[in-house]
Design a protein around this motif. Structure first.
Motif, short mmCIF file in Angstrom:
data_model
loop_
_atom_site.label_atom_id
_atom_site.label_comp_id
_atom_site.label_asym_id
_atom_site.label_seq_id
_atom_site.Cartn_x
_atom_site.Cartn_y
_atom_site.Cartn_z
N PRO A 93 0.82 -1.21 0.00
CA PRO A 93 0.00 0.00 0.00
C PRO A 93 0.85 1.25 0.00
O PRO A 93 2.01 1.24 0.41
CB PRO A 93 -0.82 -0.13 1.29
N CYS A 94 0.25 2.34 -0.50
CA CYS A 94 0.95 3.60 -0.68
C CYS A 94 0.45 4.61 0.35
O CYS A 94 -0.77 4.80 0.50
CB CYS A 94 0.72 4.12 -2.09
N LEU A 95 1.36 5.23 1.06
CA LEU A 95 1.01 6.21 2.09
C LEU A 95 1.12 7.62 1.54
O LEU A 95 2.16 8.01 1.02
CB LEU A 95 1.94 6.07 3.29
N SER A 96 0.07 8.38 1.64
CA SER A 96 0.09 9.77 1.22
C SER A 96 0.42 10.66 2.41
O SER A 96 -0.08 10.47 3.51
CB SER A 96 -1.27 10.19 0.64
N THR A 97 1.27 11.65 2.17
CA THR A 97 1.62 12.60 3.24
C THR A 97 0.47 13.53 3.55
O THR A 97 0.50 14.23 4.56
CB THR A 97 2.84 13.44 2.83
N ASP A 108 -1.14 -2.34 8.39
CA ASP A 108 -1.76 -3.65 8.61
C ASP A 108 -1.43 -4.62 7.49
O ASP A 108 -1.76 -5.80 7.58
CB ASP A 108 -3.29 -3.49 8.72
N HIS A 109 -0.81 -4.13 6.41
CA HIS A 109 -0.51 -4.97 5.25
C HIS A 109 0.99 -4.99 4.99
O HIS A 109 1.69 -4.00 5.22
CB HIS A 109 -1.23 -4.43 4.00
N GLU A 110 1.47 -6.13 4.51
CA GLU A 110 2.87 -6.19 4.13
C GLU A 110 3.06 -5.51 2.78
O GLU A 110 2.12 -5.37 1.99
CB GLU A 110 3.33 -7.65 4.05
N LEU A 111 4.28 -5.06 2.53
CA LEU A 111 4.58 -4.32 1.31
C LEU A 111 4.56 -5.27 0.12
O LEU A 111 5.21 -6.32 0.13
CB LEU A 111 5.94 -3.64 1.42
N GLY A 152 -3.55 4.34 1.70
CA GLY A 152 -3.14 3.25 2.57
C GLY A 152 -3.87 1.94 2.36
O GLY A 152 -3.58 0.96 3.05
N SER A 153 -4.81 1.91 1.42
CA SER A 153 -5.54 0.67 1.15
C SER A 153 -4.81 -0.16 0.11
O SER A 153 -3.78 0.25 -0.43
CB SER A 153 -6.97 0.98 0.66
N LEU A 154 -5.35 -1.33 -0.19
CA LEU A 154 -4.77 -2.19 -1.22
C LEU A 154 -5.58 -2.13 -2.51
O LEU A 154 -5.78 -3.13 -3.19
CB LEU A 154 -4.69 -3.64 -0.72
#
Length: 406
Positions: A93-97, A108-111, A152-154
């Motif tokens: 998942p990708c995290l936005s600032t 909660d998820h592995e990369l 942050g989701s898949l």
């Protein structure tokens, strides 16, 4: 209002940090299949993915170790054999600032690393182990681009030559994707707005940009061009208030356009100089907004350039002396940009560390939350409204090359 980048103080090629060379047999260099069509840094910046040609993807730890510790590189790198030409890579998942961490569930998820292949299949690999987790099928032609939503989701969006976009929820095993249809041409690139509400996509021979709702999975509007062109790339700015579009024509040059995705207004255009516009060997292939500051990188066959939009100047202008560059990607923390070449090489370039102004940081915070229409309704002076809506940028800019124009 027209201006140019002629005479700007730019960084020279000594800002090349490192270069990765594929381990192909010499006779394979320059042949079809050896291209690096995609490069990506992981969201936390600790990993780098490189499609090195002939169906092979390399996963490396970042930063790269020095030549003195080559054994460490060998022990940490992973080789993924996809057995098909690799067109697209995406970490998730990708995290936005710009999203409140309390609403993100990425931890909660592995990369994962999603890989788009020439046969229409998407392979999803676990980064930590280098093992194939599962495959996604449904596309009927090569998958040209992949993007995870930055919430942050898949949720994964794929663009394909089968003229469709597909939206996959990787958290739901076996769930069918949402399919977005409409274009009559290959879908080449896609980008997702920072608030995960809009998908922008471009097709190779369609002189339109397609905007889709990621909430209702429906078409929203076109951004339309008057003249025929080949669409090459697209990307949203850090606040979602700008959409950059790269396009070209084989006989009239290339263009980089900045649109307001809310109002469909064309705000500014950067174009190739007249002396180079008629060279069919120079096409604009890739662009990317930096996650830090207001920097926009754009890559044609001759050079990588980075435009500091806040100061309105080029802060990098680096020649590619080896082979045509076809893709680029910023490190999520800034300071580095990677470019991939047609011969399978990857180059890492130093990006100047620039501190955004306080007023620009305020603009980002505001524009992430409200649309252009909402800004225009605010009881503010005209100059402030123009700044908040990016109407203060020059209407046209021309890029002069080093070879012919200096």
């Amino acid at each position: 209002m027209c201006s140019s980048f002629r005479g700007c103080t730019v960084k020279e090629p000594h800002d090349l940090i490192a270069e990765l060379k594929p381990a192909h047999h010499p006779r394979l260099y320059g042949s079809a299949g050896c291209e690096t069509w995609s490069v990506r840094f992981s969201p936390d910046g600790s990993s780098f993915a490189w499609s090195m040609g002939y169906g092979i993807v390399k996963l490396l730890s970042w930063p790269l170790t020095s030549e003195d510790s080559a054994k460490a590189v060998c022990s940490e790198e992973k080789t993924l054999n996809c057995k098909q030409t690799v067109w697209a890579l995406a970490f998730g998942p990708c995290l936005s600032t710009r999203v409140d961490a309390s609403h993100q569930n990425a931890h909660d998820h592995e990369l994962l690393l999603a890989i788009g292949l020439n046969n229409g299949v998407i392979q999803v690999w676990v980064v930590s182990s280098g093992n194939l987790r599962f495959t996604l099928t449904g596309h009927l032609a090569p998958v040209r681009d992949l993007v995870f939503t930055p919430n942050g989701s898949l949720t994964l969006v794929s663009a394909s030559r089968d003229k469709t976009l597909r939206i996959w929820d990787l958290a739901k095993k076996g769930a069918s994707p949402h399919v977005l249809r409409g274009p009559d041409y290959w879908v080449f690139r896609c980008s997702i707005s920072p608030d995960s509400s809009v998908i922008a996509s471009v097709c190779n021979l369609d002189s339109k940009v397609y905007l889709w709702s990621l909430r209702s999975y429906t078409f929203m509007r076109h951004l339309t061009y008057d003249h025929e062109r080949t669409m090459a790339s697209c990307d949203f700015s850090q606040d979602g208030a700008l959409l950059a579009i790269a396009s070209y024509h084989s006989t009239t040059g290339w263009w980089l356009d900045l649109w307001d995705p809310y109002t469909a207004d064309l705000l500014t255009r950067v174009e190739d100089c007249e002396l180079c516009a008629y060279r069919s060997d120079n096409l604009l292939t890739s662009l990317s907004f930096s996650p830090v500051g207001l920097l926009l990188a754009f890559k044609d066959y001759r050079a990588l350039r980075i435009w500091d939009m806040e100061q309105d100047k080029l802060v990098a202008d680096t020649d590619h002396n080896r082979a045509s560059g076809v893709c680029c990607a910023f490190h999520p923390h800034g300071g580095v940009i990677a470019t991939g070449c047609r011969d399978g090489h990857v180059k890492f370039w130093r990006v100047p560390h620039l501190i955004p102004s306080l007023k620009h940081l305020c603009r980002i915070a505001l524009r992430f939350s409200i649309s252009t229409y909402q800004v225009e309704a605010l009881p503010l002076p005209k100059k402030i409204l123009e700044y908040l809506t990016y109407r203060d940028v020059p209407k046209q800019k021309i890029v002069y090359c080093k070879e012919h124009c200096r």
